[in-house]
Design an enzyme around this catalytic site. Structure first.
Site, PDB file in Angstrom:
ATOM      1  CG  HIS A 107     -12.677 -23.077 -42.102  1.00 56.16           C
ATOM      2  ND1 HIS A 107     -11.574 -22.811 -42.879  1.00 56.16           N
ATOM      3  CD2 HIS A 107     -12.697 -22.125 -41.137  1.00 56.16           C
ATOM      4  CE1 HIS A 107     -10.949 -21.738 -42.384  1.00 56.16           C
ATOM      5  NE2 HIS A 107     -11.616 -21.305 -41.340  1.00 56.16           N
ATOM      6  CG  HIS A 144      -7.884 -18.814 -41.443  1.00 54.49           C
ATOM      7  ND1 HIS A 144      -7.282 -19.478 -40.404  1.00 54.49           N
ATOM      8  CD2 HIS A 144      -9.217 -18.824 -41.186  1.00 54.49           C
ATOM      9  CE1 HIS A 144      -8.220 -19.864 -39.540  1.00 54.49           C
ATOM     10  NE2 HIS A 144      -9.388 -19.480 -39.992  1.00 54.49           N
TER      11      HIS A 144
END
Lengths: 333, 333
Positions: free
Chosen positions: A57, A219
Site C-alpha cells: 500500500h 487488497h
C-alpha cells in the site's frame, strides 16, 4: 507475473533497503522484524504515533514516518498483517513515558496482532492505546474484516494525530483526537484492474474489459457491485454520493477532499477525477477547504481510485496544515 | 480501453481543471491554449523558466510550476507537441525584461514548435533562449526524434535552472547552467507493459508476458532491444551500466540518482530498484549524494522505470537543495 523484483519472499526487505538508502535523514529500517523508525527516535516527552499493516500500500505507512507524522511503521509481508512481536518492537523503539498511540486499520489480523502487541507492551509498563479506523462505506463486512474496512482515511488520521503529538499533546488528547477524526472521515474506492501479489503470482481477481468494481478494498476485496464502465462524470458522482450520503456530509460542511490513486491510475486521470469531485461537492454546498491528490494508499499496481472526505473544523485544519517532513508528505505551514 | 475519463478529446482540459482546483495557491490554468502558469506570474525582474510537451507524462511539466522551478508549462494533447501559439502565450504570460529560458525535450515536434514560438516572441521584443535536453542513452535516433531523446534528466534540469532564476541569475547565467546540466545528465528506461493513449484507444505496443523493452522511450518508442524478463538485480545492473558507461561516470564522481516510475510500477518495486542502483553505484565508487524516487516523468499507466544520473558539484547541489514549492516537488533547504 512480470515485476521488478528478485525472490518474491524478499520483496519487502529489499524495498525497505531502498527506502532507507533514499531517506537516511528521515528514517531507519530494521529488517528482522521489519520496521521503519524515525531517525531521531525515541523523541523524548512525545506521544509516539505508530501504524502498520500489510505491505503493498506504499507510501502507506513507511513513507509517512518522520517529524509531524509517524514515529514508526510496521510493514508485514505483502497484504499480510505484521506480527505482534514486530509491533512490539516498534513500540519499544519509539515509546517513552508519554506513551504511544497505535493506529490500526480495521482488518481482523491487524486488529488482533496490534492488540496482542499492546498487551505485551503494557506488561512491560508502557502506556499504549489503540484506535481502529473503519472509514470505507462500501460494505458492512468484508473478506478479511468484521465491520467496515480501514482505507484512505488512515492518511489524514496519521497526519493529524502526528501533528498533535509533535505539539506536545498528551496520550489522552491524541487518542481523543484520533477518535474524532475516525468519527467524521469516510471513503470509497473503485478498481479498473486487479493487482498481482508477488508471492501469489497471479492477479487477485478478474474484471472484464468493460467492468468496474465499485467499492473495492485495498487488497482487492469485493465491493458493493460490479458495474459497467461509465464516463468519469457518472462514476465520480456515484463515488461522491456514496461517501457524502453516509456520514452524511451536508451543505455548509467544510471538508478535506483526498483523491487517491490505487497505484496504477495515471495522474492525468487522477486530477480529472479530482476536478469532477470538487464540482460535485460544490453543487452540494460542501466547501472543500483542503485537498490531497496522489498515490498515498495503494494496492500495488491496481488501476483505480478512492475518494475520502474528512469533515473539518478549525482544529483539524490547523493540525493538517502543521509542518510535516516525511518521504511522501512534506510541507511547512 | 477502460479509463477514468469522459470524452477522450477533453482529457487534458478536464485534468487541468482538477490541477487548478487542487493547487490554486500555486498555479492558474488557461484552457485555450492550454497553459499552466504560476499564480503570481509574471515575477518581476526574474528570468522566466518555461517548459512543455505532450501530456501523459504528469507530473511533468504542470506539477513543477511554482516558486523555485517553472514559471509556466505548456501541455499539448496526450503524447503530442504543444502548438507554437500556446508556447508563445506562455512566454507572454511570464516574461519581462529579464527574458525567458525554454526547456525543450528533444522530440522533433517540440523542437520545431518551441523554436517557432521563440522567434515569434523575439519579434515582439522579448529575449528568449532555448535549450534542448537529450539525455536518453538508449538509442541514437528514435521514432519521433533526430538524435537522442529528452527524458528523465528534464526533472533536475527544471529544478536547477528554476532555482538559479529564483535567485536572480541572468538569462546568460541560467542558459549556461542549463547547458552544463544537459552535458552531464544521462538516463535509461525500461518498460514491462505498454500505455494506452486515450484518443487512440489501444495499447501503444505489445510485449510478451516474459519480455521487457530495454531503453524504452516515454511515448513507448522502441529501445535498444527486447530482453527476456530477468531478476531485478540483473535488470538494474544492466540499466546502471548503460547510464554510467555513457558519460562516463567514474569512481570519485558525486551524483544525483533519480529512480523514476513510468506510472504503473508500484512503489514497492520502485524502492527495491532504487536500493539496487545505490549499491551498484557504490561498487563503482560513484558517490550518491542526492536522491529522487517517485513517479515524476511518466508514460500514462506504463509499468516500467527509468534511472537518471546527474554529475554533481557544489553549485548543482546548492541549487538542487534550494527551496521549491510545486504540486509535485516541495521542500525548503
Amino acid at each position: 507475473m512480470k515485476k521488478i523484483i528478485n525472490d518474491p519472499a524478499n520483496v519487502v526487505t529489499e524495498s525497505l533497503r531502498g527506502l532507507a538508502a533514499a531517506h537516511a535523514e528521515l528514517l531507519r529500517v530494521h529488517e528482522d522484524p521489519a520496521l521503519v523508525v524515525r531517525a531521531d527516535a525515541p523523541v523524548p516527552d512525545k506521544v509516539a504515533v505508530i501504524s502498520g499493516g500489510g505491505s503493498g500500500h506504499e507510501p502507506l505507512h513507511g513513507g509517512f514516518v518522520g517529524p509531524g507524522m509517524l514515529d514508526a511503521a510496521v510493514p508485514g509481508a505483502v497484504f499480510t498483517s505484521p506480527t505482534p512481536d514486530a509491533v512490539q518492537a516498534a513500540v519499544a523503539a519509539t515509546t517513552g513515558a508519554a506513551g504511544a498511540l497505535l493506529i490500526v486499520k480495521n482488518y481482523t489480523g491487524d486488529v488482533l496482532n496490534f492488540e496482542t502487541a499492546a498487551e505485551l507492551a503494557a506488561a512491560e509498563g508502557l502506556e499504549v492505546r489503540s484506535v481502529v479506523i473503519d472509514d470505507d462505506v462500501a460494505v458492512a463486512d468484508s473478506t478479511f474484516t468484521a465491520g467496515r474496512r480501514g482505507v484512505g482515511g488512515t492518511v489524514p488520521l496519521e497526519k493529524i494525530t502526528g501533528a498533535a503529538a509533535a505539539r506536545g499533546a498528551s496520550l489522552d488528547e491524541v487518542e481523543a483526537l484520533a477518535r474524532k477524526v475516525i468519527g467524521q472521515v469516510r471513503s470509497i474506492g473503485v478498481a479498473l484492474t486487479a493487482p498481482t501479489v508477488p508471492h501469489v503470482g497471479e492477479q487477485s481477481f478478474t474484471l472484464g474489459d468493460d467492468e468496474i468494481e465499485f467499492g473495492i478494498g485495498i487488497h482487492g476485496e469485493p465491493g458493493r457491485e460490479r458495474i459497467p464502465a461509465e464516463p468519469a462524470d457518472a462514476l465520480i458522482e456515484r463515488m461522491v454520493a456514496a461517501v457524502a450520503e453516509d456520514l452524511p456530509f451536508a451543505a455548509g460542511d467544510r471538508v478535506l477532499l483526498f483523491t487517491n490513486s490505487m497505484g496504477g491510475t495515471p495522474q492525468l486521470e487522477l486530477y480529472l477525477a479530482h476536478g469532477i469531485a470538487e464540482r460535485r461537492l460544490a453543487e452540494r454546498g460542501i466547501a472543500v477547504e483542503r485537498r490531497l491528490v496522489g498515490p498515498y494508499i495503494t494496492s500495488l499496481e491496481m488501476q483505480g481510485i478512492s475518494i475520502t472526505l474528512l469533515k473539518l473544523d478549525d482544529e483539524l485544519i490547523d493540525l493538517w496544515d502543521a509542518p510535516v517532513n516525511t518521504a511522501a508528505l512534506r510541507w511547512r505551514s
